[in-house]
Design an enzyme around this catalytic site. Structure first.
Site, PDB file in Angstrom:
ATOM      1  N   TYR A   7       0.836  -1.201   0.000  1.00 42.99           N
ATOM      2  CA  TYR A   7       0.000   0.000   0.000  1.00 42.99           C
ATOM      3  C   TYR A   7       0.872   1.252   0.000  1.00 42.99           C
ATOM      4  O   TYR A   7       0.663   2.178  -0.787  1.00 42.99           O
ATOM      5  CB  TYR A   7      -0.917  -0.012   1.222  1.00 42.99           C
ATOM      6  N   LYS A  31       1.166   4.241  -2.837  1.00 43.82           N
ATOM      7  CA  LYS A  31       0.869   5.644  -2.544  1.00 43.82           C
ATOM      8  C   LYS A  31       2.064   6.549  -2.836  1.00 43.82           C
ATOM      9  O   LYS A  31       1.895   7.683  -3.305  1.00 43.82           O
ATOM     10  CB  LYS A  31       0.434   5.794  -1.085  1.00 43.82           C
ATOM     11  N   TRP A  85      -3.934   8.131  10.185  1.00 41.17           N
ATOM     12  CA  TRP A  85      -4.869   7.678  11.213  1.00 41.17           C
ATOM     13  C   TRP A  85      -6.215   8.401  11.096  1.00 41.17           C
ATOM     14  O   TRP A  85      -6.757   8.913  12.079  1.00 41.17           O
ATOM     15  CB  TRP A  85      -4.273   7.888  12.603  1.00 41.17           C
TER      16      TRP A  85
END
Length: 302
Positions: free
Chosen positions: A126, A130, A151
């Site tokens: 991931y 990104k 978060w």
């Protein structure tokens, strides 16, 4: 000012749509599948062009961190190739792109908060996708504002706050990792920051500049500390509560490796755009209150 946001159901897209309704002179248009599908690059440019944006907000992404270990090609197609096409669409239309990225572009070994100039070294598929997306966006549109956040939680979609409230309905004790640190960040605050920055870019105000910035809640904690605050707040409001037991990352194995340190320094964004997120505890309190009040569903049903 018209902002066109990729994705409809994500936390930031939903938060932007809500914020747009309460902001005079701002129109938010969210576009997603099937009209715009980041896994199908041929759909992107036409869909964005048809919406006639003043600024494009690239919020849609493949976010299943563990699943990305089994689907790295799909994660790359959406988060890198697709994101690049979104930025390219903005470039063809002569408008800026605001792209959301992640703390997972770092390996988490730094002692202290990460700054924008720190070396990137993602630990999972991931994060790799990104980071490639950041590079694709920057290459496709020189007028880019890349915002790394961390978060994220909100009254919308799936997130840690809603998970803790749901688990507290069924358990007396919840085991939560205590050796991963970061900045809990409300998507409501992210949307506010995006609107603030977009307005400055649109009106060419002050010293607003393009580039990479960190955008996160003010203050830091670990996951177990975040969980305790959520549940203690819930108890004050008459909602579910459970004890939180600290565990180590090694006690909660996941397919994707997570950085132990996700703390982000937001000093650059504050200095350039004059915006600082509230203390994370206050933002989390407001989200817990909203969930318990049933504005987006009672906590027992999240």
């Amino acid at each position: 000012m018209r902002l066109v946001v990729t994705g409809r159901d994500g936390q930031v897209a939903a938060s932007l749509l809500e914020a747009g309704q309460a902001t005079a002179g701002v129109e938010i248009i969210a576009i997603g599948r099937p009209q715009l599908d980041l896994a199908r690059p041929d759909t992107v440019i036409d869909a964005i062009a048809a919406a006639k944006p003043d600024i494009v907000v690239s919020a849609a992404a493949y976010t299943a961190v563990d699943q990305a270990e089994d689907e790295p090609d799909l994660a790359f197609a959406v988060n890198a190739v697709g994101a690049g096409k979104v930025a390219q669409a903005g470039s063809r239309l002569g408008v800026p792109v605001i792209h959301l990225s992640t703390d997972y572009v770092f390996d988490g070994t730094k002692d202290g908060a990460y700054e924008e100039t720190d070396e990137t070294a993602p630990r999972n598929a991931y994060g790799v996708s990104k980071l490639a997306g950041e590079q694709a966006v920057a290459a496709a549109n020189p007028r880019h504002l890349i915002l790394r956040t961390a978060w994220a939680y909100s009254p919308f979609g799936r997130n840690f706050v809603k998970t803790m409230l749901k688990l507290a309905n069924d358990r007396d004790e919840i085991a939560v990792v205590a050796d991963q640190w970061g900045n809990p960040t409300s998507a409501i605050d992210i949307a506010d920051a995006i609107l603030h920055a977009a307005t400055m870019l649109h009106e060419n105000k002050g010293s607003a500049a393009f580039g990479i910035y960190h955008l996160a809640g003010t203050g830091e904690t670990n996951w177990s500390g975040f969980a305790r605050h959520i549940l203690d707040t819930s108890r004050v409001f008459g909602g579910p509560w459970a004890r939180v037991r600290d565990i180590a990352t090694m006690d909660y194995p996941t397919k994707a490796r997570r950085p132990a340190n996700s703390r982000l320094s937001t000093a650059k964004f504050t200095a350039t755009y004059g915006w600082t997120a509230p203390e994370w505890q206050q933002s989390a309190k407001e989200i817990v209150s909203r969930l318990l009040d049933g504005q987006t569903g009672h906590a027992s049903n999240v």
